[in-house]
Design an enzyme around this catalytic site. Sequence first.
Site, mmCIF file in Angstrom:
data_model
loop_
_atom_site.group_PDB
_atom_site.id
_atom_site.type_symbol
_atom_site.label_atom_id
_atom_site.label_comp_id
_atom_site.label_asym_id
_atom_site.label_seq_id
_atom_site.Cartn_x
_atom_site.Cartn_y
_atom_site.Cartn_z
ATOM 1 N N ALA A 185 0.916 -1.239 0.091
ATOM 2 C CA ALA A 185 -0.006 0.042 -0.001
ATOM 3 C C ALA A 185 0.838 1.264 -0.126
ATOM 4 O O ALA A 185 1.773 1.437 0.750
ATOM 5 C CB ALA A 185 -0.822 0.023 1.240
ATOM 6 N N GLY A 210 2.201 -9.236 6.459
ATOM 7 C CA GLY A 210 2.258 -8.140 7.711
ATOM 8 C C GLY A 210 2.207 -6.810 7.145
ATOM 9 O O GLY A 210 2.375 -6.379 6.261
ATOM 10 N N GLY A 211 1.605 -5.742 8.140
ATOM 11 C CA GLY A 211 1.429 -4.413 8.030
ATOM 12 C C GLY A 211 0.466 -4.385 7.025
ATOM 13 O O GLY A 211 -0.657 -4.910 6.658
ATOM 14 N N ASP A 212 1.084 -3.477 5.850
ATOM 15 C CA ASP A 212 0.431 -3.060 4.510
ATOM 16 C C ASP A 212 1.066 -3.980 3.280
ATOM 17 O O ASP A 212 0.890 -3.351 2.164
ATOM 18 C CB ASP A 212 0.284 -1.849 4.323
ATOM 19 C CG ASP A 212 1.690 -1.093 4.155
ATOM 20 O OD1 ASP A 212 2.697 -1.958 4.562
ATOM 21 O OD2 ASP A 212 1.994 0.041 3.933
ATOM 22 N N GLU A 213 1.801 -5.071 3.625
ATOM 23 C CA GLU A 213 2.183 -5.935 2.547
ATOM 24 C C GLU A 213 1.446 -7.119 2.243
ATOM 25 O O GLU A 213 1.011 -7.732 3.192
ATOM 26 C CB GLU A 213 3.544 -6.246 2.891
ATOM 27 C CG GLU A 213 4.370 -7.020 1.770
ATOM 28 C CD GLU A 213 5.632 -7.469 2.410
ATOM 29 O OE1 GLU A 213 6.664 -7.984 1.385
ATOM 30 O OE2 GLU A 213 5.943 -7.714 3.603
#
Length: 227
Positions: free
Chosen positions: A80, A120-123
Amino acid sequence: MNSTMRLPGRIGPNTLLLIITAAAAPLTGWAVHAATLHNRLAATRRDPLTGLLRRDAYTTRARRLLARHGDDLAVVMVDADHFKQINDSLGHAAGDAVLAAFGTRLTTWAGPRAAVGRLGGDEFAVVLELTPGRREQRLQQLVRMLHTPVTLDDERTVDVAASVGAAAPDVLGTRDLTVLQRAADAALYDGKHSGRAVLATAEQAAVPSINGRRAGRPGTADWRRAA
């Protein structure tokens, strides 16, 4: 003392039902327990926010797909853009809504037979069947989907974007998931914030990475030129 249960010579239907119910009770308990364990296991395989596979479950499914389908697959990495700004300016609830929307869009785009994971996160990562003749059209479609504004519960809209990198076994000459993801990640960062998808070349497959992220930046290669 004889503890053997003695039954009457003639068993009525009500008595028989009680006996069957008593005998089945332990089995029913184990069945419920097994179902509960199965549901808990399934829950641990998926990210609760997006519904996508967690890293380990995604990796297992992705490798299975690569072993079965070979060159008619693509590994796609998605990151993102400007996500921290969304969290900082609109709050974490808005950020969660964007991630959930991305999860839905990736699942819709990839289809039910793909491996779609939140790493993980925005991945995010996707492994799906994608023949060489359809790469351009399908990757363009994905970019458009990920650049469509997200509508929040309070009717506000959030402008969103994502960077996309892809790697194909027939281009790189390997079905190794680690190599393909590293190459797709390198391609993603070559096209970061460009609004286009980038297909990895052999040069990008050789880029070293640290914790899955790039340690260097080779020259940019548009996936349309690399196809």
